[in-house]
Design an enzyme around this catalytic site. Sequence first.
Site: not given
Length: 410
Positions: A164, A218, A221, A224, A228, A244, A271, A274, A278
């Site tokens: 990360d 996806c 779909c 998400c 949001c 966001c 958050c 989303c 899913c």
Amino acid sequence: MAKPETTVELTQQIKASARELGFDLVGCAPADPFAREQELILEDVRRGYFSGMSWITPERVKLACDPEALLPGAQSIVGLGMAYAYPDVQQETPSPPAPGGSGGSGPPTKTQGRGEGGRPLRGRVARYAWGHDYHDIIRPKLVALGRRLTELAGPETRNRVFVDTGPLVDRAAAVHAGLGFNGKNTCVLTGPHGSYVFLSAILTTVALQPDPMLSKDCGSCTACIDACPTDALLGPERLDANRCIAYLTIEHRGSIPRELRPKIGNWVFGCDICQEVCPWNRARPRGVHPEFAPEGGAGEALDLAEVLSLDVDGFRARFRGTPLTRPKRAGLLRNAAVAAGNLGDPAAIPALLGALQDPEPVVREHAAWALQQLGPLPADVLAAMKGVQEHETDPAVRAELDQAVVRGWP
Ligand code: SF4
Ligand code: SF4
């Protein structure tokens, strides 16, 4: 274990070592540039979607998509994933109470700062941050796996690990290594654990047997994008980070744009909306690794009155070893004020009045905003706010207190 004689054997042994170390997902890819991802991210930078993150420059994006530039001689990427989801203990969503303040002023007491039924006013924490800081857990495992690679492949091996904080685009590494596919919500969707997975990677100068990339998507779909609350998802894999909640509550410093504050709900750190909607996350979380259990960290929700009362030492003691130190004390108290305002419960008034005296202007500003959401406020509360306004010198805090005047100063 015998030294591997072929690339396939070496790859199998590395994957076995990764699983022994606790990684749930492991795959390999050639260390080729992430051409598609680079194009997408550069377009997002051009459109200003990362404008609040000054460190995301075109040069840095190009570096993050170029394994060879990050490790000269790199031949392979080992993509790794650790599942972090734990079952919810309890969930609460903001439910605005009937208007009509009744909180009163003065310092919080044991029962003040509590909502309906005496429950604490709670701010939600994104699932990934419930437990111990994942960097502390994952980095030593990556280093151990890198050491294992060197043992197996020879002392001339060079590795570089990423969890990360490094410049490599970890989502791209995971997709190229076959761990999952790109969801429209910008998360990597893996089969066994959905998107609730910490991604990490090792670049290595060793040749490993690549895994095929998944040929899934996806489909039709759009759950998400539809869910949001801030319209940050502008289309498939198109995120305006400036809108966001995860960015606003964690990375963003200073004032949160006024028009976005009501949309944050009671998220106090990150958050998950989303991801929660899913279908790939529909399976009930199992809690695979005790290190990420909510008991070992901040937990799934914070008592907002408690957060608003933390001084510098109290903040450090409460959140040491958890990801919640990232926004620093000022950012987390700012978020707690916004969440308290959005909960709309007058029980938050004493804690918010206390926050009007905070040394950090950003905390005072958001506390003043939050108090306005709880009105009409009792006369003693308005009088206390007026008393603060008389001595307030920060223009942003004054502006918020002026808004209260517009709403009906006594
Ligand atoms: Fe929207 Fe929340 Fe997902 Fe950000 S994390 S894109 S605010 S749903
Ligand atoms: Fe893809 Fe639907 Fe999941 Fe969004 S909610 S990432 S569109 S599967």
